[in-house]
Design an enzyme around this catalytic site. Structure first.
Site, PDB file in Angstrom:
ATOM      1  N   TYR A  50       0.844  -1.201   0.000  1.00  0.00           N
ATOM      2  CA  TYR A  50       0.000   0.000   0.000  1.00  0.00           C
ATOM      3  C   TYR A  50       0.873   1.242   0.000  1.00  0.00           C
ATOM      4  O   TYR A  50       1.938   1.241   0.610  1.00  0.00           O
ATOM      5  CB  TYR A  50      -0.883   0.022   1.258  1.00  0.00           C
ATOM      6  CG  TYR A  50      -2.258  -0.531   0.998  1.00  0.00           C
ATOM      7  CD1 TYR A  50      -3.098   0.103   0.102  1.00  0.00           C
ATOM      8  CD2 TYR A  50      -2.710  -1.677   1.647  1.00  0.00           C
ATOM      9  CE1 TYR A  50      -4.362  -0.392  -0.145  1.00  0.00           C
ATOM     10  CE2 TYR A  50      -3.966  -2.178   1.402  1.00  0.00           C
ATOM     11  CZ  TYR A  50      -4.800  -1.527   0.505  1.00  0.00           C
ATOM     12  OH  TYR A  50      -6.043  -2.005   0.249  1.00  0.00           O
ATOM     13  N   GLU A  52      -0.704   4.743   0.223  1.00  0.00           N
ATOM     14  CA  GLU A  52      -1.597   5.908   0.297  1.00  0.00           C
ATOM     15  C   GLU A  52      -0.790   7.174   0.540  1.00  0.00           C
ATOM     16  O   GLU A  52       0.135   7.178   1.365  1.00  0.00           O
ATOM     17  CB  GLU A  52      -2.609   5.759   1.445  1.00  0.00           C
ATOM     18  CG  GLU A  52      -3.814   4.938   1.077  1.00  0.00           C
ATOM     19  CD  GLU A  52      -3.805   3.618   1.793  1.00  0.00           C
ATOM     20  OE1 GLU A  52      -2.702   3.105   2.042  1.00  0.00           O
ATOM     21  OE2 GLU A  52      -4.905   3.104   2.091  1.00  0.00           O
ATOM     22  N   ASP A 196      -9.611  15.529 -22.717  1.00  0.00           N
ATOM     23  CA  ASP A 196      -9.437  14.106 -22.416  1.00  0.00           C
ATOM     24  C   ASP A 196      -8.790  13.498 -23.662  1.00  0.00           C
ATOM     25  O   ASP A 196      -9.460  13.250 -24.667  1.00  0.00           O
ATOM     26  CB  ASP A 196     -10.805  13.481 -22.129  1.00  0.00           C
ATOM     27  CG  ASP A 196     -10.701  11.996 -21.831  1.00  0.00           C
ATOM     28  OD1 ASP A 196      -9.654  11.387 -22.141  1.00  0.00           O
ATOM     29  OD2 ASP A 196     -11.680  11.425 -21.296  1.00  0.00           O
ATOM     30  N   THR A 222      -5.999   8.181 -20.506  1.00  0.00           N
ATOM     31  CA  THR A 222      -5.663   6.823 -20.106  1.00  0.00           C
ATOM     32  C   THR A 222      -4.244   6.592 -20.608  1.00  0.00           C
ATOM     33  O   THR A 222      -3.711   7.389 -21.385  1.00  0.00           O
ATOM     34  CB  THR A 222      -6.607   5.778 -20.726  1.00  0.00           C
ATOM     35  OG1 THR A 222      -6.672   5.995 -22.135  1.00  0.00           O
ATOM     36  CG2 THR A 222      -7.992   5.847 -20.129  1.00  0.00           C
ATOM     37  N   LYS A 225      -3.769   3.298 -24.460  1.00  0.00           N
ATOM     38  CA  LYS A 225      -4.267   3.298 -25.843  1.00  0.00           C
ATOM     39  C   LYS A 225      -3.083   3.602 -26.766  1.00  0.00           C
ATOM     40  O   LYS A 225      -2.155   2.806 -26.824  1.00  0.00           O
ATOM     41  CB  LYS A 225      -5.431   4.278 -25.977  1.00  0.00           C
ATOM     42  CG  LYS A 225      -6.629   3.866 -25.097  1.00  0.00           C
ATOM     43  CD  LYS A 225      -7.824   4.748 -25.294  1.00  0.00           C
ATOM     44  CE  LYS A 225      -9.023   4.256 -24.514  1.00  0.00           C
ATOM     45  NZ  LYS A 225      -9.252   4.970 -23.253  1.00  0.00           N
ATOM     46  N   ARG A 231      -2.729  -0.436 -18.379  1.00  0.00           N
ATOM     47  CA  ARG A 231      -4.029   0.208 -18.155  1.00  0.00           C
ATOM     48  C   ARG A 231      -3.867   1.171 -16.980  1.00  0.00           C
ATOM     49  O   ARG A 231      -3.310   0.807 -15.948  1.00  0.00           O
ATOM     50  CB  ARG A 231      -5.104  -0.833 -17.828  1.00  0.00           C
ATOM     51  CG  ARG A 231      -5.165  -1.982 -18.800  1.00  0.00           C
ATOM     52  CD  ARG A 231      -6.443  -2.749 -18.694  1.00  0.00           C
ATOM     53  NE  ARG A 231      -7.467  -2.059 -19.443  1.00  0.00           N
ATOM     54  CZ  ARG A 231      -7.563  -2.046 -20.779  1.00  0.00           C
ATOM     55  NH1 ARG A 231      -6.704  -2.711 -21.519  1.00  0.00           N
ATOM     56  NH2 ARG A 231      -8.513  -1.382 -21.381  1.00  0.00           N
TER      57      ARG A 231
HETATM   58  N1  DSN Z   1     -13.558   2.018 -23.836  1.00  0.00           N
HETATM   59  C1  DSN Z   1     -12.813   3.084 -24.463  1.00  0.00           C
HETATM   60  C2  DSN Z   1     -12.841   2.992 -25.939  1.00  0.00           C
HETATM   61  O1  DSN Z   1     -12.900   1.887 -26.430  1.00  0.00           O
HETATM   62  O2  DSN Z   1     -12.773   3.986 -26.626  1.00  0.00           O
HETATM   63  C3  DSN Z   1     -13.241   4.414 -24.018  1.00  0.00           C
HETATM   64  O3  DSN Z   1     -12.939   4.547 -22.695  1.00  0.00           O
END
Ligand code: DSN
Length: 413
Positions: A50, A52, A196, A222, A225, A231
């Site tokens: 942990y 925190e 975003d 995120t 991608k 992730r």
């Molecule tokens: N699930 C994602 C996507 O496939 O674009 C968006 O968060």
């Protein structure tokens, strides 16, 4: 080997999934293949503790090395995205966005974002999401004719709604965002502007999509991608954000912990640090450029086969296809292509007359296949296969065989 002995069922399922990925084309635009280095950090002993708090101000003992890892990750993020503040603790994109709401809004405030059926994200104010339950959400869309943003119309809507926060970002918008125009719109009502960039973070780093950093107050993303990390999620405050509210970084940190989350996943943070080091290389820049080149070739080839592309093409890593002229639903196309070894997803198209579970479109992307080394020549081949499968279900077994053998030339990282 150890997993096989300890839990042969899970080991077997991982083995099968590895084989599936090896022998198929992953073409969901939000997915990618991480490097072995990223996976090694993610699967490390760092999952055990942990942590925190933040580096230098933790609640538990034994975190000397965790602090160094998280600081390294923060510094790499700041340098790469050219921002003065980064929080690398969000578990993923939705928690990152939740933290932004908590930092700059009060429950009941008006917020705005691109509507989900027009390519937006759930957390940008879609009706079933917390972002529309706790805030008054007004959604903007794309133009019916061009299927792109109509900045004049958005400005009018913003003037009427007077939002406190405006989100710019998408999951299914194949074009460039004009950050400056959005900033002018946000300034007209004194709103916070949050970008975003979950889908396009890697393209921003590679210089093939303009960076929002000079224009917006807050950037969320995120990390798995086009950025090609584990992730996870990140929140960054820009110089503009600092200028609007010097306490913004502190507010963001407090809303992530203890406002929303407990202990951060430091194995994920270490893996993100590795990803950010990889993303700072010239090879990553070449990778980002190739994603877009591949996507544009794929788009042109699909058009030659009579596919109707939303907005007529693409500037980024994804293509949205309106299948109505092909007499096949998005659901059936997804199913058939999966059987053939091409993984894409069914998707709504702007002003879709059909419901989200059986929409009129599909979404296709090139980040993962570009990671495997595929280039323009392969895109032409893949477009041909997509066309054959969509044209006739009878072609599926034959194409599946071809894709299996084709994939052998492009190993997973
Ligand atoms: N699930 C994602 C996507 O496939 O674009 C968006 O968060």
């Amino acid at each position: 080997m150890k997993l096989k002995k300890a839990d042969s069922q899970i080991a077997k399922l991982i083995e099968l999934e590895t084989e599936r990925q090896k022998t198929s084309l992953e073409m969901i635009p939000s997915e990618n293949h991480t490097s072995p280095a990223v996976r090694e950090a993610l699967g490390s002993i760092l999952t055990d503790k942990y942590a925190e708090g933040y580096p230098g101000k933790r609640y538990y003992a034994g975190l000397e090395y965790y602090d160094k890892i998280e600081n390294l990750c923060i510094e790499r993020a700041k340098k790469l995205f050219k921002v003065p503040h980064a929080n690398v603790q969000p578990y993923s994109g939705s928690p990152a966005n939740q933290a932004v709401y908590m930092a700059v809004c009060e429950p009941g405030d008006t917020i705005m974002g691109l509507s989900l059926p027009h390519g937006g994200h759930l957390t940008h104010g879609w009706k079933v999401n917390f972002s529309a339950k706790f805030f008054k959400s007004v959604q903007y869309g794309v133009d019916k004719k061009t299927q792109m943003f109509n900045y004049g119309e958005i400005k009018k809507l913003v003037k009427e709604a007077q939002p406190k926060l405006i989100w710019v970002g998408a999951t299914a918008y194949p074009r460039i965002f004009d950050w400056k125009k959005f900033r002018d719109i946000a300034d007209s009502v004194g709103a916070y502007l949050a970008a975003d960039i979950a889908h396009i973070a890697g393209l921003v780093i590679a210089g093939v999509h303009p960076s929002p950093v000079p224009y917006v107050h807050i950037v969320t993303t995120t990390t798995h991608k086009t950025l090609r990390g584990p992730r996870g999620g990140m929140i960054m405050v820009t110089e503009e954000g600092f200028r609007k509210d010097p306490n913004l970084p502190d507010k963001i940190n407090k809303t992530v912990f203890p406002g929303l989350q407990g202990g951060p996943h430091e194995n994920q943070i270490a893996a993100l640090a590795v990803c950010l080091k990889e993303a700072a290389t010239p090879a990553f820049k070449r990778y980002g450029k190739q994603i877009v080149k591949n996507c544009q070739v794929l788009a042109e080839e699909l058009k030659k086969y009579g596919f109707n592309l939303v907005t007529g093409g693409t500037d980024n890593h994804l293509i949205l296809i309106d299948l109505r002229n092909k007499n096949i639903s998005g659901k059936e196309a997804q199913y058939r292509l999966e059987k053939a070894g091409i993984t894409i997803n069914k998707n709504t198209i702007p002003y879709d007359p059909n419901p989200p579970f059986n929409p009129s479109g599909i979404r296709i992307g090139t980040p993962a296949i570009t990671t495997r080394g595929m280039k323009e020549k392969e895109m032409k081949q893949i477009a041909g296969w997509i066309n054959e499968v969509i044209s006739s279900s009878k072609s599926v077994p034959k194409i599946r065989k071809k894709i299996k053998s084709f994939c052998k030339k492009f190993p997973l990282p």
